[in-house]
Design a protein around this motif. Sequence first.
Motif, PDB file in Angstrom:
ATOM      1  N   ASP A  90       0.868  -1.177   0.000  1.00  0.00           N
ATOM      2  CA  ASP A  90       0.000   0.000   0.000  1.00  0.00           C
ATOM      3  C   ASP A  90       0.904   1.227   0.000  1.00  0.00           C
ATOM      4  O   ASP A  90       1.593   1.506   0.985  1.00  0.00           O
ATOM      5  CB  ASP A  90      -0.881  -0.030   1.253  1.00  0.00           C
ATOM      6  CG  ASP A  90      -1.951   1.050   1.220  1.00  0.00           C
ATOM      7  OD1 ASP A  90      -2.167   1.627   0.136  1.00  0.00           O
ATOM      8  OD2 ASP A  90      -2.560   1.310   2.272  1.00  0.00           O
ATOM      9  N   VAL A  91       0.927   1.954  -1.109  1.00  0.00           N
ATOM     10  CA  VAL A  91       1.876   3.057  -1.273  1.00  0.00           C
ATOM     11  C   VAL A  91       1.144   4.381  -1.134  1.00  0.00           C
ATOM     12  O   VAL A  91      -0.080   4.466  -1.296  1.00  0.00           O
ATOM     13  CB  VAL A  91       2.586   2.976  -2.646  1.00  0.00           C
ATOM     14  CG1 VAL A  91       3.236   1.617  -2.823  1.00  0.00           C
ATOM     15  CG2 VAL A  91       1.614   3.246  -3.780  1.00  0.00           C
ATOM     16  N   PRO A  92       1.879   5.457  -0.824  1.00  0.00           N
ATOM     17  CA  PRO A  92       1.236   6.777  -0.731  1.00  0.00           C
ATOM     18  C   PRO A  92       0.585   7.169  -2.048  1.00  0.00           C
ATOM     19  O   PRO A  92       1.054   6.802  -3.126  1.00  0.00           O
ATOM     20  CB  PRO A  92       2.404   7.717  -0.392  1.00  0.00           C
ATOM     21  CG  PRO A  92       3.446   6.832   0.206  1.00  0.00           C
ATOM     22  CD  PRO A  92       3.312   5.517  -0.479  1.00  0.00           C
ATOM     23  N   GLY A  93      -0.484   7.934  -1.957  1.00  0.00           N
ATOM     24  CA  GLY A  93      -1.173   8.397  -3.157  1.00  0.00           C
ATOM     25  C   GLY A  93      -0.360   9.450  -3.892  1.00  0.00           C
ATOM     26  O   GLY A  93       0.353  10.246  -3.284  1.00  0.00           O
ATOM     27  N   THR A  94      -0.469   9.454  -5.197  1.00  0.00           N
ATOM     28  CA  THR A  94       0.266  10.423  -6.016  1.00  0.00           C
ATOM     29  C   THR A  94      -0.576  11.672  -6.228  1.00  0.00           C
ATOM     30  O   THR A  94      -1.782  11.702  -5.965  1.00  0.00           O
ATOM     31  CB  THR A  94       0.629   9.812  -7.370  1.00  0.00           C
ATOM     32  OG1 THR A  94      -0.575   9.400  -8.041  1.00  0.00           O
ATOM     33  CG2 THR A  94       1.516   8.595  -7.185  1.00  0.00           C
ATOM     34  N   HIS A  95       0.095  12.730  -6.729  1.00  0.00           N
ATOM     35  CA  HIS A  95      -0.537  14.007  -7.069  1.00  0.00           C
ATOM     36  C   HIS A  95      -1.216  14.653  -5.859  1.00  0.00           C
ATOM     37  O   HIS A  95      -2.258  15.287  -5.990  1.00  0.00           O
ATOM     38  CB  HIS A  95      -1.555  13.828  -8.206  1.00  0.00           C
ATOM     39  CG  HIS A  95      -0.969  13.175  -9.410  1.00  0.00           C
ATOM     40  ND1 HIS A  95      -1.599  12.160 -10.081  1.00  0.00           N
ATOM     41  CD2 HIS A  95       0.221  13.357 -10.037  1.00  0.00           C
ATOM     42  CE1 HIS A  95      -0.840  11.758 -11.091  1.00  0.00           C
ATOM     43  NE2 HIS A  95       0.267  12.476 -11.081  1.00  0.00           N
ATOM     44  N   GLU A  96      -0.614  14.479  -4.693  1.00  0.00           N
ATOM     45  CA  GLU A  96      -1.097  15.153  -3.494  1.00  0.00           C
ATOM     46  C   GLU A  96      -0.382  16.489  -3.360  1.00  0.00           C
ATOM     47  O   GLU A  96       0.801  16.610  -3.685  1.00  0.00           O
ATOM     48  CB  GLU A  96      -0.807  14.280  -2.268  1.00  0.00           C
ATOM     49  CG  GLU A  96      -1.257  14.893  -0.949  1.00  0.00           C
ATOM     50  CD  GLU A  96      -0.864  14.041   0.240  1.00  0.00           C
ATOM     51  OE1 GLU A  96      -1.160  14.446   1.367  1.00  0.00           O
ATOM     52  OE2 GLU A  96      -0.249  12.973   0.029  1.00  0.00           O
ATOM     53  N   VAL A  97      -1.084  17.500  -2.888  1.00  0.00           N
ATOM     54  CA  VAL A  97      -0.481  18.810  -2.693  1.00  0.00           C
ATOM     55  C   VAL A  97       0.662  18.684  -1.688  1.00  0.00           C
ATOM     56  O   VAL A  97       0.501  18.118  -0.618  1.00  0.00           O
ATOM     57  CB  VAL A  97      -1.532  19.824  -2.200  1.00  0.00           C
ATOM     58  CG1 VAL A  97      -0.876  21.162  -1.915  1.00  0.00           C
ATOM     59  CG2 VAL A  97      -2.646  19.971  -3.219  1.00  0.00           C
ATOM     60  N   ALA A  98       1.838  19.201  -2.058  1.00  0.00           N
ATOM     61  CA  ALA A  98       3.032  19.159  -1.198  1.00  0.00           C
ATOM     62  C   ALA A  98       3.396  17.726  -0.827  1.00  0.00           C
ATOM     63  O   ALA A  98       3.903  17.474   0.257  1.00  0.00           O
ATOM     64  CB  ALA A  98       2.821  19.999   0.060  1.00  0.00           C
ATOM     65  N   GLY A  99       3.153  16.798  -1.746  1.00  0.00           N
ATOM     66  CA  GLY A  99       3.458  15.405  -1.442  1.00  0.00           C
ATOM     67  C   GLY A  99       4.487  14.811  -2.375  1.00  0.00           C
ATOM     68  O   GLY A  99       4.416  13.616  -2.699  1.00  0.00           O
ATOM     69  N   ALA A 100       5.468  15.616  -2.818  1.00  0.00           N
ATOM     70  CA  ALA A 100       6.450  15.139  -3.791  1.00  0.00           C
ATOM     71  C   ALA A 100       7.285  13.998  -3.238  1.00  0.00           C
ATOM     72  O   ALA A 100       7.601  13.038  -3.950  1.00  0.00           O
ATOM     73  CB  ALA A 100       7.351  16.299  -4.232  1.00  0.00           C
ATOM     74  N   VAL A 101       7.648  14.085  -1.949  1.00  0.00           N
ATOM     75  CA  VAL A 101       8.484  13.036  -1.355  1.00  0.00           C
ATOM     76  C   VAL A 101       7.719  11.723  -1.303  1.00  0.00           C
ATOM     77  O   VAL A 101       8.240  10.662  -1.667  1.00  0.00           O
ATOM     78  CB  VAL A 101       8.942  13.459   0.054  1.00  0.00           C
ATOM     79  CG1 VAL A 101       9.677  12.313   0.745  1.00  0.00           C
ATOM     80  CG2 VAL A 101       9.845  14.688  -0.022  1.00  0.00           C
ATOM     81  N   ARG A 102       6.463  11.771  -0.844  1.00  0.00           N
ATOM     82  CA  ARG A 102       5.664  10.543  -0.768  1.00  0.00           C
ATOM     83  C   ARG A 102       5.374   9.994  -2.164  1.00  0.00           C
ATOM     84  O   ARG A 102       5.286   8.779  -2.360  1.00  0.00           O
ATOM     85  CB  ARG A 102       4.367  10.825  -0.013  1.00  0.00           C
ATOM     86  CG  ARG A 102       4.589  11.070   1.466  1.00  0.00           C
ATOM     87  CD  ARG A 102       3.271  11.174   2.222  1.00  0.00           C
ATOM     88  NE  ARG A 102       2.551  12.380   1.881  1.00  0.00           N
ATOM     89  CZ  ARG A 102       2.759  13.551   2.459  1.00  0.00           C
ATOM     90  NH1 ARG A 102       3.687  13.657   3.394  1.00  0.00           N
ATOM     91  NH2 ARG A 102       2.056  14.611   2.124  1.00  0.00           N
TER      92      ARG A 102
END
Length: 491
Positions: A176-188
């Motif tokens: 289960d990986v972090p969701g993409t295209h999240e605001v300020a979520g470049a690292v995740r």
Amino acid sequence: MPNAKRPLRLIALAALALALAALLWALFGALRSAVALWQELRSLPAWAQYVAAALLLLAVATVAWFAWRWLHPRRRAPKPVAVPRRGDVDARLDALAQQRVDAAELQAELVELDRRARSAELYIAVFGEISAGKSSLIRALDPAVAPVSDVLGGTTRAVAHYQAHLVNGRELTLADVPGTHEVAGAVREQIARDEALRAHIVLYVCAGDLTRDQDAELRWLRGFGKPLVLVLNKADQFRDGERDALQAALRERYRAQTDAQIVVSTGGMESVERRFADGRSERVSRERAPDIQALIVLLDRYAANGAAAFEPAREAAVLTSVGARADVLAAEMRGREANAIVDKYTRRAVIGALAAVMPGSDLVIQAVLATGLIRELSKLYDVPVRDIDIDAFLAQVKLTLRTSASLVLAIAGNAAKAFPGLGTLTGGAMHAIAYGLIFDSLGHAVATTLRDLRTLDKDAANSALAKLLADTSAERLRRIAQFALRGEPDE
């Protein structure tokens, strides 16, 4: 004015009338030709009529096929990513280590690559945008696992692995990986991409039609050649007609980019109306049963093949990623070394100018220093450059400096006034700063050209030089001014 425009309108109407008349005449001629052809065919024997009809149908079908292909061009599958060999990747990491570049993360990536290969576990990355239902999908596949999921987007902050069991007992490791295209979520987002490359199979989960960013992401994943499944989640939120249309559109659009396209519903809560015998009714909430049977069948088929069947593609993806990241580290290291070389020769040029104290009418580059600067940079970037090419380039540079001399002197004068301490130097301070600006600009222009073009392109380097000569950033001027202020040669 209206009277002036009237003749133009009449001319336009006349031209339109002539065009319509020509079109009607052409249609009339085509009709006459068709009638004449039909009469000629009727006069032929029966077998000849059949042959002519068959040829005519073939011609019409050919035209229709070409028209259809023109209106529906075939989507070309992305070319597979060139895969480096394991030995080459190991050698590059060893070279970075010898140059004291921190490549511990890349070494750890290879260690994890080997560990998963030995474990023989089948890793499946559940990948997609935030709030697409990735964690809910994992819970639907195996209710015994419990990924954290709530109504807030971006719940998953790091990779979590779950040992899931399908209904027939086969085991899978779901990531289960972090969701993409999240605001300020470049690292995740980078964490999610890295885990997708480590997995044997990727489930790309979406909750509707794909955006442009999702489309690019899907095609990027496809380039690594591993099984890629497009999963349309939350199908219960669409009417039957909408769901079928969306499913058909996704299958048509991504048939070449994915190995399967599946529609699922991971359950959740639904509101229903309960009616009693006495006529009363009430709204109650209840768990909606998940509908993921098609996905279970597909995953069971993958699991039956075993992890070894997908290991080559997984290894290729990881090695490609590690190789690319090693290239970035090497480029950063070369950039730092190039900056050090440019600073060294800039300092030498400044010190030489201070010692000479001969500004002269023109700013002429010190040929020996300039030649040494270009040779060291070409050696750093492993680009062979002949002495004749260096001489030709420096001759072209002198012409650029003649047209930029007043600008360089003005910038140097401003730097001498702006930084305390420079006013105490001799009258050659401004001349020395001007030399520093020239060598700093020359060095970075040559370094950029060698890095990007892999050759000493005189025009490109000269163009970059002209732009850099006009750079008046305070940090740059302060650095060059400090060379003049200290007045000490490098070791």
